[in-house]
Design a protein around this motif. Structure first.
Motif, short mmCIF file in Angstrom:
data_model
loop_
_atom_site.label_atom_id
_atom_site.label_comp_id
_atom_site.label_asym_id
_atom_site.label_seq_id
_atom_site.Cartn_x
_atom_site.Cartn_y
_atom_site.Cartn_z
N ALA A 128 16.58 5.29 7.42
CA ALA A 128 15.44 4.18 7.59
C ALA A 128 14.21 4.11 6.43
O ALA A 128 14.34 3.10 5.91
N CYS A 129 13.90 5.37 6.15
CA CYS A 129 12.89 5.46 5.19
C CYS A 129 13.51 5.10 3.86
O CYS A 129 12.66 4.53 2.84
N LYS A 130 14.68 5.54 3.51
CA LYS A 130 15.37 5.18 2.27
C LYS A 130 15.58 3.70 1.93
O LYS A 130 15.32 3.12 1.07
N LYS A 131 16.05 3.08 3.38
CA LYS A 131 16.37 1.60 3.19
C LYS A 131 15.12 0.86 3.22
O LYS A 131 15.20 -0.04 2.33
N ALA A 132 13.93 1.43 3.70
CA ALA A 132 12.54 0.72 3.39
C ALA A 132 12.12 0.87 1.82
O ALA A 132 11.18 0.45 1.67
N GLY A 133 13.02 1.69 1.07
CA GLY A 133 12.42 1.81 -0.41
C GLY A 133 11.52 3.02 -0.44
O GLY A 133 10.98 3.08 -1.64
N LEU A 134 11.30 3.93 0.26
CA LEU A 134 10.45 4.94 0.24
C LEU A 134 11.59 6.35 -0.51
O LEU A 134 12.66 6.29 -0.50
N TYR A 135 10.78 7.10 -1.42
CA TYR A 135 11.26 8.16 -1.94
C TYR A 135 11.09 9.40 -1.20
O TYR A 135 9.83 9.78 -0.81
N ARG A 136 12.27 10.04 -1.08
CA ARG A 136 12.38 11.44 -0.43
C ARG A 136 11.34 12.41 -1.59
O ARG A 136 11.90 12.65 -2.75
N VAL A 137 10.45 13.13 -0.89
CA VAL A 137 9.41 14.19 -1.83
C VAL A 137 9.90 15.42 -1.33
O VAL A 137 9.49 16.39 -2.20
N GLN A 138 10.01 15.74 -0.04
CA GLN A 138 10.56 17.06 0.25
C GLN A 138 11.44 16.63 1.72
O GLN A 138 11.61 15.52 1.70
N TYR A 139 12.01 17.85 2.18
CA TYR A 139 12.89 17.48 3.17
C TYR A 139 12.60 16.34 4.28
O TYR A 139 13.28 15.56 4.66
N SER A 140 11.44 16.48 4.76
CA SER A 140 10.75 15.57 5.83
C SER A 140 9.75 14.82 5.31
O SER A 140 8.73 14.86 6.25
N CYS A 141 9.79 14.31 4.22
CA CYS A 141 8.25 13.68 3.69
C CYS A 141 8.96 12.53 2.84
O CYS A 141 9.66 13.02 1.61
N PHE A 142 8.47 11.59 2.99
CA PHE A 142 8.89 10.33 2.09
C PHE A 142 7.56 9.71 1.61
O PHE A 142 6.42 9.84 2.42
N LEU A 143 7.65 8.98 0.49
CA LEU A 143 6.62 8.41 -0.28
C LEU A 143 6.92 7.16 -0.89
O LEU A 143 8.05 7.17 -1.41
N GLY A 144 6.13 6.05 -0.77
CA GLY A 144 6.55 4.72 -1.40
C GLY A 144 5.64 3.95 -1.10
O GLY A 144 4.44 4.06 -0.47
N THR A 145 5.88 2.55 -1.45
CA THR A 145 4.84 1.52 -1.05
C THR A 145 5.59 0.62 -0.36
O THR A 145 6.53 -0.02 -0.30
N LEU A 146 4.81 0.25 0.72
CA LEU A 146 5.09 -0.87 1.90
C LEU A 146 4.01 -1.71 2.50
O LEU A 146 2.96 -1.23 2.31
N SER A 147 4.38 -2.86 2.55
CA SER A 147 3.47 -3.97 2.87
C SER A 147 3.12 -3.44 4.29
O SER A 147 3.77 -2.78 4.81
N MET B 92 0.93 -1.24 0.06
CA MET B 92 0.12 0.07 -0.18
C MET B 92 0.85 1.08 -0.06
O MET B 92 1.86 1.22 0.67
N ILE B 93 0.57 2.31 -0.71
CA ILE B 93 1.17 3.45 -0.70
C ILE B 93 1.14 3.98 0.71
O ILE B 93 0.45 4.21 1.49
N THR B 94 2.48 4.56 1.27
CA THR B 94 2.55 4.93 2.41
C THR B 94 3.61 6.46 2.58
O THR B 94 4.56 6.29 1.74
N TRP B 95 2.87 7.23 3.26
CA TRP B 95 3.61 8.48 3.31
C TRP B 95 4.18 8.65 5.00
O TRP B 95 3.69 8.14 5.57
N VAL B 96 5.38 9.11 4.88
CA VAL B 96 5.90 9.24 6.14
C VAL B 96 6.39 10.75 6.31
O VAL B 96 7.12 11.27 5.63
N LEU B 97 5.84 11.44 7.11
CA LEU B 97 6.09 13.09 7.57
C LEU B 97 6.69 13.17 8.78
O LEU B 97 6.19 12.73 9.57
N TYR B 98 7.61 14.12 9.10
CA TYR B 98 7.98 14.03 10.47
C TYR B 98 8.61 15.52 10.52
O TYR B 98 9.09 16.39 9.76
N ASP B 99 8.74 15.79 12.07
CA ASP B 99 9.31 17.08 12.48
C ASP B 99 10.16 16.53 13.49
O ASP B 99 9.37 16.28 14.65
N ILE B 100 11.38 16.23 13.49
CA ILE B 100 12.22 15.86 14.51
C ILE B 100 13.35 16.73 14.71
O ILE B 100 14.18 17.25 13.94
N LYS B 101 13.44 17.09 15.98
CA LYS B 101 14.38 18.27 16.51
C LYS B 101 15.86 17.56 16.50
O LYS B 101 16.81 18.28 16.25
#
Length: 96
Positions: free
Chosen positions: A21-40, A1-10
């Motif tokens: 970790a997001c890149k390793k999971a196969g997600l694509y960075r679409v903005q500095y703190s935002c990733f998009l991809g397909t994850l089970s 399923m398509i998964t977005w990961v967004l974060y604000d980490i100090k």
């Protein structure tokens, strides 16, 4: 399923860990703190557990949103939705 990961980490170290970790999971960075991809479901759960270990729950914010392609098409993305330096047309074609 398509998964977005967004974060604000100090903390820089935690933020870098989540990015890797997001890149390793196969997600694509679409903005500095935002990733998009397909994850089970299992991949999403694994990523979530990794992130939980490094963030400060009192100050950091992390969102993992799951949706199918039809739901993604219903989303509104205004302005420069994707950072053109980070997202190729090939990546956009995977999801839109």
């Amino acid at each position: 399923m398509i998964t977005w990961v967004l974060y604000d980490i100090k903390n820089n170290s935690a933020r870098n860990f989540v990015s890797k970790a997001c890149k390793k999971a196969g997600l694509y960075r679409v903005q500095y703190s935002c990733f998009l991809g397909t994850l089970s479901a299992n991949e999403k759960d694994s990523l979530e557990l990794q992130i939980e270990k490094v963030i400060n729950e009192d100050t950091d914010k992390v969102y993992l949103f799951r949706m199918n392609k039809e739901q993604l098409k219903d989303c509104s993305m205004l302005g420069q939705a994707f950072d053109e330096k980070m997202v190729t047309d090939e990546v956009k074609a995977l999801f839109f």
